[in-house]
Design a protein around this motif. Structure first.
Motif, short mmCIF file in Angstrom:
data_model
loop_
_atom_site.label_atom_id
_atom_site.label_comp_id
_atom_site.label_asym_id
_atom_site.label_seq_id
_atom_site.Cartn_x
_atom_site.Cartn_y
_atom_site.Cartn_z
N ARG A 1 0.83 -1.21 0.00
CA ARG A 1 0.00 0.00 0.00
C ARG A 1 0.87 1.26 0.00
NH1 ARG A 1 -3.39 -3.77 1.90
NH2 ARG A 1 -5.63 -3.47 1.60
N ARG A 2 1.94 1.22 0.75
CA ARG A 2 2.84 2.37 0.75
C ARG A 2 3.44 2.60 -0.63
NH1 ARG A 2 7.48 3.09 4.60
NH2 ARG A 2 7.34 5.10 3.61
N LEU A 3 3.81 1.51 -1.29
CA LEU A 3 4.35 1.63 -2.65
C LEU A 3 3.32 2.23 -3.58
CD1 LEU A 3 6.64 1.09 -4.64
CD2 LEU A 3 5.72 -1.21 -4.98
N ASN A 4 2.07 1.81 -3.43
CA ASN A 4 1.00 2.36 -4.25
C ASN A 4 0.82 3.85 -3.99
OD1 ASN A 4 -1.25 2.56 -5.91
ND2 ASN A 4 -2.66 1.98 -4.29
N ILE A 5 0.86 4.23 -2.72
CA ILE A 5 0.73 5.65 -2.37
C ILE A 5 1.87 6.46 -2.96
CG2 ILE A 5 0.88 7.27 -0.44
CD1 ILE A 5 -0.74 5.32 1.21
N GLU B 1 -4.60 16.14 -2.68
CA GLU B 1 -4.52 14.68 -2.66
C GLU B 1 -3.09 14.22 -2.35
OE1 GLU B 1 -6.03 12.81 -6.15
OE2 GLU B 1 -5.45 10.80 -5.49
N ILE B 2 -2.11 14.95 -2.92
CA ILE B 2 -0.71 14.62 -2.64
C ILE B 2 -0.42 14.76 -1.15
CG2 ILE B 2 1.68 15.40 -2.98
CD1 ILE B 2 0.85 16.13 -5.86
N ALA B 3 -0.91 15.89 -0.57
CA ALA B 3 -0.69 16.10 0.86
C ALA B 3 -1.34 14.99 1.68
CB ALA B 3 -1.23 17.47 1.28
N GLU B 4 -2.57 14.61 1.29
CA GLU B 4 -3.27 13.54 2.02
C GLU B 4 -2.54 12.21 1.89
OE1 GLU B 4 -6.05 11.52 4.31
OE2 GLU B 4 -5.58 13.64 4.10
N LYS C 1 -0.99 10.03 4.79
CA LYS C 1 -1.35 8.61 4.93
C LYS C 1 -0.09 7.74 4.94
CE LYS C 1 -4.70 5.52 5.06
NZ LYS C 1 -5.71 5.49 6.08
N ASP C 2 0.85 8.10 4.08
CA ASP C 2 2.09 7.34 4.02
C ASP C 2 2.84 7.45 5.34
OD1 ASP C 2 4.19 5.84 2.72
OD2 ASP C 2 5.32 7.70 2.66
N ASN D 1 -4.72 -1.19 15.05
CA ASN D 1 -4.76 0.05 14.30
C ASN D 1 -4.75 -0.15 12.80
OD1 ASN D 1 -4.77 1.57 16.66
ND2 ASN D 1 -2.54 1.67 16.75
N TYR D 2 -4.35 -1.36 12.34
CA TYR D 2 -4.15 -1.57 10.92
C TYR D 2 -5.39 -1.34 10.08
CZ TYR D 2 -3.00 -3.79 6.52
OH TYR D 2 -2.81 -4.04 5.21
N PRO D 3 -6.57 -1.90 10.43
CA PRO D 3 -7.72 -1.75 9.53
C PRO D 3 -8.08 -0.30 9.25
CG PRO D 3 -8.14 -3.44 11.16
CD PRO D 3 -6.87 -2.77 11.58
N SER D 4 -8.01 0.56 10.27
CA SER D 4 -8.42 1.95 10.08
C SER D 4 -7.40 2.74 9.29
CB SER D 4 -8.66 2.61 11.45
OG SER D 4 -7.47 2.63 12.20
N LEU D 5 -6.12 2.35 9.37
CA LEU D 5 -5.08 3.12 8.69
C LEU D 5 -4.77 2.59 7.30
CD1 LEU D 5 -2.54 3.74 11.59
CD2 LEU D 5 -4.20 5.32 10.63
N SER D 6 -5.06 1.28 7.06
CA SER D 6 -4.67 0.70 5.77
C SER D 6 -5.65 1.03 4.67
CB SER D 6 -4.55 -0.82 5.91
OG SER D 6 -5.80 -1.38 6.23
N ALA D 7 -6.90 1.41 5.05
CA ALA D 7 -7.88 1.71 4.02
C ALA D 7 -7.44 2.93 3.23
CB ALA D 7 -9.25 1.95 4.67
N LEU D 8 -7.50 2.80 1.95
CA LEU D 8 -7.05 3.88 1.08
C LEU D 8 -8.21 4.31 0.21
CD1 LEU D 8 -4.60 5.55 0.26
CD2 LEU D 8 -4.10 3.83 -1.48
#
Length: 568
Positions: free
Chosen positions: A214-218, A293-296, A300-301, A319-326
């Motif tokens: 997900r980080r790579l995608n971001i 969007e870039i800032a967000e 998120k990253d 904490n993962y479910p709430s933070l991983s949703a993109l």
């Protein structure tokens, strides 16, 4: 560790052990500790005594001291206190322990030490075994005591009790994939029996891999958006440059027309500037959205990076479910701007008007005005994905009676055509289709448009064409799809075929009595859809349209009907 060294020196100093002579309290304390061994020794030279020696007063030394008190006592020679000197040197090296600075105390957002009394210091570690958090001083036993060294220390967190099962009061070291929650080993025997379970550490490993993806995608999206922002900035400059040139050229040509054209020159200038402001505003609005969007994405990253360093598995999984949703991007993956002209057409229209007299200028004014307002920067507007998205571009289309073949009957406000054997009493007109059972719309189509055609009977061609398509003879130049001036989808009871330049291309898709047509004139996109419960793409054209298009119909048999539907 400096603190420990200072503490040991202070204890040595308070004990005041000098050579092999000791104060009574010190040697008594030492012998008391050795009582259980049955052997007693000198703390310095380790000479043993069995049984324990009786601590008696040194009579000779005591008598000598008393005698010295009564006689003249010479001034003693002052010598260096070796022990105190060593202590001072160590203090110089390690530094005296000062009172904690204010920033060392725990604030509202910090994790406080559970051992400190009074004003609590910040915790530097939390123990997963003790379920407590410790400052540097109170954490020291975990480094010194052998049993405590085995405890798991992690970065401090506020609620260690979240690691304890509320039902069984046991540490939760297992993750239930069936229920997506952390559990203890007793839960395995109870309500989670038979569920898919893994160690929390194993689940953390899997989620960590997902997090990295997900980080790579971001990060990729950040790069794409930054590239888009640069492209949009170039577009602003191109619009401004084109608009400035159009205004300059228009003013020069209008000046040549003296007073009769001065008013029109002012109007054109005002329209260009207004449209320029509109287009620049659109580009900058999208640019601002992309920057937001870039800032967000960066925020998120950052959150995901912080989460990736969480050492507590349960805290990570919590904490993962709430933070991983993109969230889905509100814009397409890239900005594609065709190298088109912007306001140059305005200049051409003004140049053409310059050579005409006042009455011609009056007629051509509409043409100039429309040319300005049709400037539409292609900001890679994404193609709609559902019918509701297409309906935003819906156009109401009516058929031109002056173009209808003599066997076509128009009805429903000239939106519906029916093929009859009997000829209709139409007057002669140069725009009429004389051989093929065709008709074309009154409205020209530019920009983004969408319309739907409902048909019945054996077959119909749903088409778009340039206005100057041939009309009055039996030739490929006059039939929809038989030339390079028209594009047609043939729909009949057997299926679909697409026609262009007199070439037929079979098209597969669900049969439907309704066909949707989406046109993005500037982008050169023409798409045909089968419309029923859902929309299915039948055929898509990517080209460059050089003129406005018109919607057309060709009916293939008698009693066939085709109607442009009013869309809500």
């Amino acid at each position: 560790m400096a603190q420990k060294g200072v503490q040991l020196d202070q204890e040595t100093f308070s004990c005041s052990i000098c050579g092999h002579s000791y104060c009574r309290n010190c040697i008594k304390s030492h012998f008391d500790e050795e009582d259980r061994k049955g052997i007693h020794s000198c703390p310095q030279c380790r000479k043993t005594f069995t049984p324990r020696p009786v601590l008696e007063k040194n009579i000779v030394l005591a008598a000598l001291v008393e005698k010295l008190k009564k006689t003249f006592t010479p001034r003693p020679v002052l010598e260096k206190n070796i022990m105190l000197a060593e202590l001072v040197e160590q203090l110089k090296k390690t530094g005296l322990q000062a009172a904690p600075a204010d920033h060392c105390y725990a604030g509202p957002e910090d994790v406080a030490c559970d051992v400190c009394t009074g004003r609590k210091l910040k915790a530097i570690k939390s123990c997963l075994v003790c379920l407590a958090s410790y400052c540097e001083k109170h954490l020291q036993p975990h480094y010194d005591a052998a049993p405590l060294k085995k405890h798991k220390l992690v970065a401090p967190f506020k609620k260690p009790q979240e690691n304890i099962c509320s039902r069984h009061d046991e540490v939760m070291k297992i993750f239930c994939r069936t229920d997506q929650q952390s559990i203890c080993y007793l839960c395995l025997m109870d309500e989670h029996k038979g569920h898919e379970t893994v160690p929390a550490a194993a689940e953390r490993t899997e989620k960590q891999k997902e997090l990295e993806v997900r980080r790579l995608n971001i990060q990729q999206r950040i790069q794409e958006r930054e590239k888009d922002v640069k492209l949009l900035q170039q577009e602003v400059e191109a619009i401004n440059g084109s608009a400035d040139k159009a205004v300059e050229d228009s003013e020069k040509m209008f000046t040549e027309l003296i007073r009769l054209i001065q008013k029109r020159s002012s109007d054109v200038k005002q329209q260009v500037r207004s449209q320029q402001e509109t287009e620049v505003s659109r580009v900058k609005e999208l640019q601002e959205k992309l920057e937001q969007e870039i800032a967000e994405l960066k925020r998120k990253d950052g959150e995901l990076e912080q989460l990736s360093h969480t050492e507590d598995h349960n805290q990570f999984l919590h904490n993962y479910p709430s933070l991983s949703a993109l969230s889905e991007s509100t814009h397409s993956s890239s900005i594609n701007i065709c190298p088109l002209r912007y306001f140059e057409d305005v200049t051409a229209a003004v140049s053409e008007t310059r050579d005409k007299l006042q009455d011609i200028l009056r007629e051509e004014w509409t043409n100039i005005s429309l040319t300005v307002t049709e400037v539409d920067v292609l900001l890679s507007v994404p193609k709609p994905k559902a019918r509701a998205g297409f309906l935003k571009y819906s156009r109401e289309i009516t058929l031109d009676p002056n173009t209808a073949n003599m066997h076509l009957v128009l009805s429903e406000g000239n939106r519906k055509a029916t093929l009859k054997r009997q000829k209709q009493s139409y007057s002669n007109h140069p725009d009429r289709f004389t051989f093929y059972y065709q008709v074309i719309s009154k409205e020209s189509l530019t920009g983004r448009c969408y319309w739907e055609v409902e048909w019945t009977g054996r077959g119909v061609c749903v088409a778009v064409a340039y206005k100057d398509i041939g009309r009055s003879w039996y030739s490929d130049e006059c039939v929809y799809g038989g030339n390079d001036q028209s594009w047609a989808l043939r729909c009949d009871t057997h299926g679909y075929d697409f026609h262009f330049k007199n070439l037929s291309t079979p098209v597969s898709g669900p049969r439907s009595s309704r066909v949707g047509v989406y046109l993005d004139h500037r982008a050169g996109i023409l798409s045909f859809y089968s419309v029923s419960g859902t929309m299915t793409l039948l055929h898509r054209v990517q080209t460059t349209f050089t003129q406005p298009l018109y919607a057309g119909l060709c009916l293939l048999d008698y009693k066939v009907t085709a109607e442009f539907i009013k869309l809500k």
